[in-house]
Design an enzyme around this catalytic site. Structure first.
Site, PDB file in Angstrom:
ATOM      1  N   GLU A  74       9.752  -3.945  10.152  1.00 30.01           N
ATOM      2  CA  GLU A  74      10.084  -2.649   9.543  1.00 30.01           C
ATOM      3  C   GLU A  74      10.648  -1.690  10.580  1.00 30.01           C
ATOM      4  O   GLU A  74      10.093  -1.519  11.662  1.00 30.01           O
ATOM      5  CB  GLU A  74       8.827  -2.032   8.888  1.00 30.01           C
TER       6      GLU A  74
ATOM      7  N   ASP B 138      -0.936  -6.163   0.066  1.00 30.28           N
ATOM      8  CA  ASP B 138      -1.383  -5.552   1.319  1.00 30.28           C
ATOM      9  C   ASP B 138      -2.895  -5.459   1.320  1.00 30.28           C
ATOM     10  O   ASP B 138      -3.511  -5.162   0.284  1.00 30.28           O
ATOM     11  CB  ASP B 138      -0.851  -4.111   1.416  1.00 30.28           C
TER      12      ASP B 138
ATOM     13  N   ASP C 138       0.837  -1.203   0.000  1.00 33.68           N
ATOM     14  CA  ASP C 138       0.000   0.000   0.000  1.00 33.68           C
ATOM     15  C   ASP C 138       0.874   1.256   0.000  1.00 33.68           C
ATOM     16  O   ASP C 138       0.369   2.375  -0.058  1.00 33.68           O
ATOM     17  CB  ASP C 138      -1.026  -0.010   1.141  1.00 33.68           C
ATOM     18  N   SER C 139       2.207   1.068  -0.010  1.00 32.51           N
ATOM     19  CA  SER C 139       3.124   2.178  -0.270  1.00 32.51           C
ATOM     20  C   SER C 139       2.819   2.784  -1.639  1.00 32.51           C
ATOM     21  O   SER C 139       3.239   3.898  -1.936  1.00 32.51           O
ATOM     22  CB  SER C 139       4.579   1.705  -0.213  1.00 32.51           C
TER      23      SER C 139
ATOM     24  N   LYS D  10      -1.005  -9.469   3.070  1.00 28.47           N
ATOM     25  CA  LYS D  10      -0.209  -8.961   4.197  1.00 28.47           C
ATOM     26  C   LYS D  10      -1.089  -8.023   5.013  1.00 28.47           C
ATOM     27  O   LYS D  10      -1.809  -7.199   4.440  1.00 28.47           O
ATOM     28  CB  LYS D  10       1.042  -8.214   3.718  1.00 28.47           C
TER      29      LYS D  10
ATOM     30  N   GLU E   6      -1.035  -5.610   8.804  1.00 25.07           N
ATOM     31  CA  GLU E   6      -0.165  -5.009   9.811  1.00 25.07           C
ATOM     32  C   GLU E   6      -0.684  -5.297  11.215  1.00 25.07           C
ATOM     33  O   GLU E   6      -1.896  -5.348  11.432  1.00 25.07           O
ATOM     34  CB  GLU E   6      -0.077  -3.491   9.588  1.00 25.07           C
TER      35      GLU E   6
HETATM   36  O1  KIV Z   1       3.563  -1.093   1.557  1.00 26.98           O
HETATM   37  C1  KIV Z   1       4.743  -1.490   1.516  1.00 26.98           C
HETATM   38  O2  KIV Z   1       5.490  -1.224   0.563  1.00 26.98           O
HETATM   39  C2  KIV Z   1       5.226  -2.271   2.638  1.00 26.98           C
HETATM   40  C3  KIV Z   1       6.700  -2.514   2.696  1.00 26.98           C
HETATM   41  C4  KIV Z   1       7.356  -1.284   3.183  1.00 26.98           C
HETATM   42  C5  KIV Z   1       7.037  -3.696   3.521  1.00 26.98           C
HETATM   43  O3  KIV Z   1       4.485  -2.648   3.494  1.00 26.98           O
END
Ligand code: KIV
Length: 269
Positions: free
Chosen positions: A183, A85, A46-47, A115, A117
């Site tokens: 992280e 994510d 989600d980056s 993924k 969090e």
């Molecule tokens: O969203 C993302 O790119 C991430 C990485 C920083 C692990 O969660």
């Protein structure tokens, strides 16, 4: 035909002391290149909110936006294990909400895992997803979706907070996660946790002793505009290459040099 990476290959890699390579990917062309390079795991992070959509944080990205990118990445890869994510707000209400969202991704995007969090508090949700047959990658330490609760972009797990980090790592492992992202945590505690866990740890800003590494590709290859974290080694300056190419194109269009005869169609068939 290349065979696809599976969760068991990550467990094997850890058992054999082979490091796991991971990068983010958000679209088909870059995913195909990273897959061809042999990157083991591609994370549709989600980056993307920051580095693709130009937003200030990861909080505003939607399920639909993530699904579009996840589909493109999964479609473009043959070998890499693709993880997406789940965006902020799409899984925290309850394990049932998480299962509903994760099932949408698993049904229609082609990703192999999700993924989410969180540590101890999210463990029951991880268990629900895993019991439903969905591989889960956990993410602890600095968790960008909680940036406001964490007081900003700060290293986690220092001093007394190391005990909580360790408890989070154990909780996600016991809940059935196949791997965990650590992280922005001190290298020492990241190494200790990596040695204590059975599942692989994937570090980002967590030093050299995790079982694998992940970077946001635009940070590592020079396309991020604005802040890049100091832990992201710069392997290329793709931004500079694009800038030069765009300027060369501009100059050729303005001078009339582009297109030439071979780049144009004549009357003949
Ligand atoms: O969203 C993302 O790119 C991430 C990485 C920083 C692990 O969660």
């Amino acid at each position: 035909m290349v065979s696809r990476m599976r969760t068991r290959h990550f467990a094997q890699a850890k058992a054999e002391g082979r490091k796991i390579s991971c990068l983010t990917a958000y679209d088909a062309p870059t995913a195909a290149i990273f897959d061809e390079a042999g990157i083991d795991l591609l994370l549709v992070g989600d980056s993307a909110a920051n580095v693709v959509l130009g937003q200030d944080s990861t909080l505003s990205i939607t399920v639909e936006e993530m699904m579009t990118m996840a589909t493109a990445v999964a479609r473009a890869t043959q070998r890499a294990f693709v993880v997406t994510d789940l965006p902020f707000g799409s899984y925290e209400v309850s394990p049932a909400q998480a299962l509903e969202t994760a099932a949408r991704f698993m049904k229609s995007t082609g990703v192999a895992a999700v993924k989410i969090e969180g540590g101890v508090e999210i463990a029951p949700t991880i268990r629900t997803l895993v019991d439903a047959g969905i591989p889960v990658m956990a993410h602890i330490g600095y968790t960008p979706q909680s940036e406001h609760a964490l007081g900003g972009y700060v290293v986690q797990g220092r001093g007394e907070a190391a005990a909580q980090l360790r408890a989070d790592a154990l909780a996600v492992q016991e809940a059935g996660a196949f791997a965990v992202v650590l992280e922005m945590v001190p290298a020492g505690i990241a190494g200790e946790i990596s040695r204590e866990l059975r599942i692989p740890t994937i570090g980002i800003g967590a030093g050299p002793d995790t079982d694998g590494q992940v970077l946001v590709w635009t940070d590592a290859f020079g396309l991020t505009r604005g802040h890049t974290p100091r832990f992201a080694r710069k392997y290329a300056d793709v931004g500079a290459v694009l800038l030069d190419a765009a300027r060369a194109y501009l100059a050729d269009v303005e001078s009339g040099d582009f297109p030439n005869e071979s780049e144009s169609f004549g009357d003949e068939k």
